[in-house]
Design an enzyme around this catalytic site. Sequence first.
Site, PDB file in Angstrom:
ATOM      1  N   ARG A 198       0.845  -1.194   0.000  1.00 12.40           N
ATOM      2  CA  ARG A 198       0.000   0.000   0.000  1.00 12.40           C
ATOM      3  C   ARG A 198       0.880   1.244   0.000  1.00 12.40           C
ATOM      4  O   ARG A 198       2.085   1.142   0.152  1.00 12.40           O
ATOM      5  CB  ARG A 198      -0.937  -0.007   1.218  1.00 12.40           C
ATOM      6  CG  ARG A 198      -0.172  -0.335   2.497  1.00 12.40           C
ATOM      7  CD  ARG A 198      -0.617   0.372   3.696  1.00 12.40           C
ATOM      8  NE  ARG A 198      -0.527   1.808   3.589  1.00 12.40           N
ATOM      9  CZ  ARG A 198       0.611   2.516   3.730  1.00 12.40           C
ATOM     10  NH1 ARG A 198       1.770   1.933   3.957  1.00 12.40           N
ATOM     11  NH2 ARG A 198       0.591   3.832   3.628  1.00 12.40           N
ATOM     12  N   GLY A 199       0.218   2.417  -0.114  1.00 15.50           N
ATOM     13  CA  GLY A 199       0.957   3.669  -0.238  1.00 15.50           C
ATOM     14  C   GLY A 199       1.142   3.922  -1.732  1.00 15.50           C
ATOM     15  O   GLY A 199       1.570   3.020  -2.470  1.00 15.50           O
ATOM     16  N   ALA A 200       0.801   5.132  -2.164  1.00 13.99           N
ATOM     17  CA  ALA A 200       0.694   5.384  -3.605  1.00 13.99           C
ATOM     18  C   ALA A 200       1.936   4.976  -4.418  1.00 13.99           C
ATOM     19  O   ALA A 200       1.821   4.190  -5.369  1.00 13.99           O
ATOM     20  CB  ALA A 200       0.331   6.851  -3.832  1.00 13.99           C
ATOM     21  N   ARG A 237      -7.529  -0.328  -7.099  1.00 15.36           N
ATOM     22  CA  ARG A 237      -7.761   0.841  -6.249  1.00 15.36           C
ATOM     23  C   ARG A 237      -7.831   2.081  -7.158  1.00 15.36           C
ATOM     24  O   ARG A 237      -6.959   2.266  -8.001  1.00 15.36           O
ATOM     25  CB  ARG A 237      -6.635   1.006  -5.206  1.00 15.36           C
ATOM     26  CG  ARG A 237      -6.506  -0.201  -4.277  1.00 15.36           C
ATOM     27  CD  ARG A 237      -5.626   0.094  -3.085  1.00 15.36           C
ATOM     28  NE  ARG A 237      -6.280   0.982  -2.142  1.00 15.36           N
ATOM     29  CZ  ARG A 237      -5.674   1.543  -1.086  1.00 15.36           C
ATOM     30  NH1 ARG A 237      -4.393   1.314  -0.870  1.00 15.36           N
ATOM     31  NH2 ARG A 237      -6.339   2.335  -0.267  1.00 15.36           N
ATOM     32  N   GLN A 266      -2.604   2.811   9.788  1.00 16.74           N
ATOM     33  CA  GLN A 266      -1.296   2.860   9.116  1.00 16.74           C
ATOM     34  C   GLN A 266      -0.280   3.690   9.906  1.00 16.74           C
ATOM     35  O   GLN A 266       0.925   3.464   9.795  1.00 16.74           O
ATOM     36  CB  GLN A 266      -1.443   3.453   7.703  1.00 16.74           C
ATOM     37  CG  GLN A 266      -2.124   2.544   6.703  1.00 16.74           C
ATOM     38  CD  GLN A 266      -3.622   2.793   6.633  1.00 16.74           C
ATOM     39  OE1 GLN A 266      -4.237   3.206   7.610  1.00 16.74           O
ATOM     40  NE2 GLN A 266      -4.213   2.534   5.482  1.00 16.74           N
ATOM     41  N   ASP A 308      -1.970  10.859  -2.597  1.00 18.35           N
ATOM     42  CA  ASP A 308      -2.318   9.798  -3.548  1.00 18.35           C
ATOM     43  C   ASP A 308      -2.589  10.342  -4.939  1.00 18.35           C
ATOM     44  O   ASP A 308      -2.511   9.608  -5.922  1.00 18.35           O
ATOM     45  CB  ASP A 308      -3.522   9.004  -3.038  1.00 18.35           C
ATOM     46  CG  ASP A 308      -3.076   8.044  -1.955  1.00 18.35           C
ATOM     47  OD1 ASP A 308      -2.834   8.508  -0.819  1.00 18.35           O
ATOM     48  OD2 ASP A 308      -2.920   6.842  -2.244  1.00 18.35           O
ATOM     49  N   ASN A 346      -5.488  12.468  -0.094  1.00 16.12           N
ATOM     50  CA  ASN A 346      -4.621  11.654   0.778  1.00 16.12           C
ATOM     51  C   ASN A 346      -5.526  10.939   1.775  1.00 16.12           C
ATOM     52  O   ASN A 346      -6.760  11.123   1.772  1.00 16.12           O
ATOM     53  CB  ASN A 346      -3.575  12.536   1.482  1.00 16.12           C
ATOM     54  CG  ASN A 346      -2.510  11.698   2.179  1.00 16.12           C
ATOM     55  OD1 ASN A 346      -1.959  10.766   1.589  1.00 16.12           O
ATOM     56  ND2 ASN A 346      -2.225  11.980   3.436  1.00 16.12           N
ATOM     57  N   LYS A 347      -4.913  10.129   2.614  1.00 22.38           N
ATOM     58  CA  LYS A 347      -5.664   9.301   3.572  1.00 22.38           C
ATOM     59  C   LYS A 347      -6.737  10.091   4.302  1.00 22.38           C
ATOM     60  O   LYS A 347      -6.516  11.237   4.702  1.00 22.38           O
ATOM     61  CB  LYS A 347      -4.655   8.698   4.570  1.00 22.38           C
ATOM     62  CG  LYS A 347      -5.231   7.810   5.639  1.00 22.38           C
ATOM     63  CD  LYS A 347      -6.107   6.710   5.113  1.00 22.38           C
ATOM     64  CE  LYS A 347      -5.428   5.811   4.109  1.00 22.38           C
ATOM     65  NZ  LYS A 347      -6.386   4.942   3.370  1.00 22.38           N
TER      66      LYS A 347
HETATM   67  O1  MRU Z   1      -4.807   3.286   1.870  1.00 20.87           O
HETATM   68  P1  MRU Z   1      -3.310   3.488   1.867  1.00 20.87           P
HETATM   69  O2  MRU Z   1      -2.649   2.974   3.095  1.00 20.87           O
HETATM   70  O3  MRU Z   1      -2.670   2.980   0.593  1.00 20.87           O
HETATM   71  O4  MRU Z   1      -3.152   5.065   1.866  1.00 20.87           O
HETATM   72  C1  MRU Z   1      -1.872   5.611   1.797  1.00 20.87           C
HETATM   73  C2  MRU Z   1      -1.845   7.081   1.988  1.00 20.87           C
HETATM   74  O5  MRU Z   1      -2.842   7.737   2.071  1.00 20.87           O
HETATM   75  C3  MRU Z   1      -0.486   7.733   1.979  1.00 20.87           C
HETATM   76  O6  MRU Z   1      -0.496   8.873   2.779  1.00 20.87           O
HETATM   77  C4  MRU Z   1      -0.162   8.137   0.548  1.00 20.87           C
HETATM   78  O7  MRU Z   1      -0.271   7.046  -0.324  1.00 20.87           O
HETATM   79  C5  MRU Z   1       1.166   8.744   0.432  1.00 20.87           C
HETATM   80  S1  MRU Z   1       2.378   7.491   0.518  1.00 20.87           S
HETATM   81  C6  MRU Z   1       3.878   8.043   0.272  1.00 20.87           C
END
Ligand code: MRU
Length: 336
Positions: free
Chosen positions: A46-48, A81, A179, A220, A230-231
């Site tokens: 996970r994470g963009a 996603r 997270q 993201d 973002n999250k």
């Molecule tokens: O749902 P996730 O855990 O994939 O969400 C991730 C985030 O929102 C991060 O803040 C974002 O991807 C930036 S990662 C460098």
Amino acid sequence: MPVRALWFRDPVLSILDQRQLPGRTVVRRLSRVEEVAEAIRTLAVRGAPAIGVAAAYGMVVAQRGGRHGPDRAAELLRSTRPTAVDLFVGVETVRSAWARGDDVLSAADAYRERIVGECYAIGIAGAPLFARARKVLTHCNAGALATVEWGTALAPIRVARRQGARLFVWVDETRPLLQGARLTAWELARERIPHAVIADNAAGHYLATGEVDAVIVGADRIARNGDFANKIGTYEKAVVAHENGVPFYVAAPWSTFDARRASGRSIPVEERREDEVLEIGGRRLAPSASHARNPAFDVTPAKYVTAFVTPAGVLRPGEIARTLARVRGASAVPSA
Ligand code: MRU
């Protein structure tokens, strides 16, 4: 040892299963594109930026498997996603190489190298912002786990620490999937960076009482005008930071900028299963008759962003559009 979120040994993609951290270190070996798609969908990876790199290698896994052509493989991965534009960039980078008859592994390796290099550049560009800040707040996990190496929001913190800055990090727990409490805290603890996990609803208190010098988050998807997804919970932090005069920074590689999107209004926001809110660690919290809503992201207007920390340096929101026009690698691929 530095954290590595994933690695590829032909023809298998290995990932550190982020659902198990911090309790257990489990490596999953993925040898079918459907397994890579499932790992992305379930947040095992996970994470963009990390999703983008995993998807790039997912295309290599598909090509080696010989059961799908480039378009079908791309479709499987893209359907996992919708919000992180990096996913679409990673897929398209390898899909187009495959369609041209180029070496897909070289394309995926080059993409990973580009992301890792850009995250390091973000660290170098952003570190001076924290030379005088003492207490920094971050939301979700935008560290090495989310980007393969270095991180986005955590990269300037890592570099500033190595340059001698004495930083303390407030870590939002980041409900519903934690997270922050599970992953950011794990990364910081490994490097002995002082930090404290706080309930998401405690951030406003610390922002209002002068306990936070700066906020830094990842993203993201960033639109041309600087609105960004973002999250879930990021928007609230940005508004409260603005209200209290605390600088708010967004760190991202070029793969997270969506040059085709004029503003944040049309960014697709993923809505996930209600169980993720109703349960914690598989244990039901809410009454069995209750339902939940579970948006995984929110969109923060550019007016709340002090600056973006990019591989090309620190940019004001108003500088994004013209910078994107001259940057190779800023995403301009069809996506959700
Ligand atoms: O749902 P996730 O855990 O994939 O969400 C991730 C985030 O929102 C991060 O803040 C974002 O991807 C930036 S990662 C460098």
